[in-house]
Design a protein around this motif. Structure first.
Motif, mmCIF file in Angstrom:
data_model
loop_
_atom_site.group_PDB
_atom_site.id
_atom_site.type_symbol
_atom_site.label_atom_id
_atom_site.label_comp_id
_atom_site.label_asym_id
_atom_site.label_seq_id
_atom_site.Cartn_x
_atom_site.Cartn_y
_atom_site.Cartn_z
ATOM 1 N N LEU A 138 53.684 34.887 38.327
ATOM 2 C CA LEU A 138 52.860 35.916 37.714
ATOM 3 C C LEU A 138 51.836 36.363 38.743
ATOM 4 O O LEU A 138 51.163 35.519 39.358
ATOM 5 N N ILE A 139 51.723 37.666 38.945
ATOM 6 C CA ILE A 139 50.783 38.189 39.934
ATOM 7 C C ILE A 139 49.922 39.265 39.284
ATOM 8 O O ILE A 139 50.419 40.163 38.617
ATOM 9 N N GLU A 140 48.629 39.122 39.481
ATOM 10 C CA GLU A 140 47.634 40.029 38.911
ATOM 11 C C GLU A 140 46.762 40.535 40.057
ATOM 12 O O GLU A 140 46.418 39.763 40.952
ATOM 13 N N PRO A 141 46.384 41.813 40.057
ATOM 14 C CA PRO A 141 45.529 42.310 41.140
ATOM 15 C C PRO A 141 44.158 41.649 41.127
ATOM 16 O O PRO A 141 43.609 41.374 40.064
ATOM 17 N N LEU A 142 43.623 41.400 42.325
ATOM 18 C CA LEU A 142 42.269 40.862 42.438
ATOM 19 C C LEU A 142 41.217 41.969 42.392
ATOM 20 O O LEU A 142 40.054 41.693 42.202
ATOM 21 N N GLY A 143 41.631 43.177 42.607
ATOM 22 C CA GLY A 143 40.678 44.289 42.599
ATOM 23 C C GLY A 143 41.391 45.603 42.811
ATOM 24 O O GLY A 143 42.622 45.646 42.921
ATOM 25 N N PRO A 144 40.647 46.689 42.893
ATOM 26 C CA PRO A 144 41.250 48.024 42.987
ATOM 27 C C PRO A 144 42.021 48.272 44.293
ATOM 28 O O PRO A 144 42.857 49.161 44.346
ATOM 29 N N ASP A 145 41.761 47.474 45.324
ATOM 30 C CA ASP A 145 42.454 47.660 46.600
ATOM 31 C C ASP A 145 43.751 46.863 46.691
ATOM 32 O O ASP A 145 44.447 46.919 47.705
ATOM 33 N N SER A 146 44.089 46.111 45.660
ATOM 34 C CA SER A 146 45.314 45.318 45.654
ATOM 35 C C SER A 146 46.533 46.225 45.707
ATOM 36 O O SER A 146 46.541 47.321 45.137
ATOM 37 N N THR A 147 47.582 45.748 46.375
ATOM 38 C CA THR A 147 48.835 46.506 46.403
ATOM 39 C C THR A 147 49.434 46.617 45.001
ATOM 40 O O THR A 147 50.232 47.515 44.739
ATOM 41 N N LEU A 148 49.044 45.746 44.091
ATOM 42 C CA LEU A 148 49.564 45.791 42.724
ATOM 43 C C LEU A 148 48.917 46.869 41.869
ATOM 44 O O LEU A 148 49.443 47.231 40.824
ATOM 45 N N THR A 149 47.767 47.388 42.291
ATOM 46 C CA THR A 149 47.063 48.384 41.495
ATOM 47 C C THR A 149 47.940 49.599 41.245
ATOM 48 O O THR A 149 48.037 50.083 40.115
ATOM 49 N N GLY A 150 48.614 50.093 42.268
ATOM 50 C CA GLY A 150 49.508 51.242 42.114
ATOM 51 C C GLY A 150 50.699 50.927 41.229
ATOM 52 O O GLY A 150 51.116 51.744 40.407
ATOM 53 N N PHE A 151 51.252 49.727 41.387
ATOM 54 C CA PHE A 151 52.393 49.316 40.565
ATOM 55 C C PHE A 151 51.995 49.310 39.091
ATOM 56 O O PHE A 151 52.715 49.824 38.234
ATOM 57 N N LEU A 152 50.829 48.736 38.782
ATOM 58 C CA LEU A 152 50.397 48.651 37.386
ATOM 59 C C LEU A 152 49.950 50.006 36.838
ATOM 60 O O LEU A 152 50.013 50.230 35.631
ATOM 61 N N ALA A 153 49.531 50.921 37.708
ATOM 62 C CA ALA A 153 49.210 52.274 37.246
ATOM 63 C C ALA A 153 50.476 52.955 36.721
ATOM 64 O O ALA A 153 50.436 53.695 35.736
ATOM 65 N N LYS A 154 51.603 52.681 37.378
ATOM 66 C CA LYS A 154 52.887 53.257 36.952
ATOM 67 C C LYS A 154 53.521 52.452 35.824
ATOM 68 O O LYS A 154 54.336 52.966 35.078
#
Length: 145
Positions: free
Chosen positions: A63-79
């Motif tokens: 399980l991976i959760e972004p640590l902040g707005p600069d995380s590479t996951l932020t864009g993934f979770l926006a979509k």
């Protein structure tokens, strides 16, 4: 060069605690690590082992959760606001050999080799070169999985 076993499936989530509850209540998982931060990758991580046959562990989910707005996951979770499958991770015995092999095949490697959540070297391959799937390659952990 040959890929080893599938080590884990990475699942992006907006909330590790909510996802852990799901795996515990719906999937029957009992082997769950405490979440920990990987600031160099911009994520918080937690490993869940789904139950296998005869009391063994089944598939490992990261399980991976972004640590902040600069995380590479932020864009993934926006979509994908609810989260979802992010990557597959395969083991190899030698990360440098694997990197050279994939480069020789013309596969695009995303960023440098770095230490991943299992404490071993990793790199990622571009989804467009891997049948649409972001793929993590990790050196097999010493002394087991």
């Amino acid at each position: 060069m040959k890929l080893g076993r599938l080590n884990h499936i990475g699942v992006a989530t907006p909330s590790i605690p909510e996802s852990v509850a799901y795996y515990r209540e719906v999937m029957g998982a009992t082997s769950i690590t405490e979440p920990f931060d990987l600031p160099e990758q911009g994520v918080k991580v937690c490993f869940v082992d789904t139950p296998g046959e005869n009391g063994t562990n089944g598939t490992q989910i990261e399980l991976i959760e972004p640590l902040g707005p600069d995380s590479t996951l932020t864009g993934f979770l926006a979509k994908n606001p609810a989260g979802g499958q992010h990557h597959l991770c395969y083991e190899v015995p030698d990360i440098a050999e694997a990197r050279a092999w994939f480069e020789g095949l013309g596969k695009r490697i995303l960023g440098p080799t770095r230490i991943g959540a299992h404490g071993t070297p990793i790199f990622f391959l571009h989804p467009k070169d891997m049948m649409g799937q972001l793929t993590e390659i990790m050196e097999s952990p010493r002394g087991g999985h």
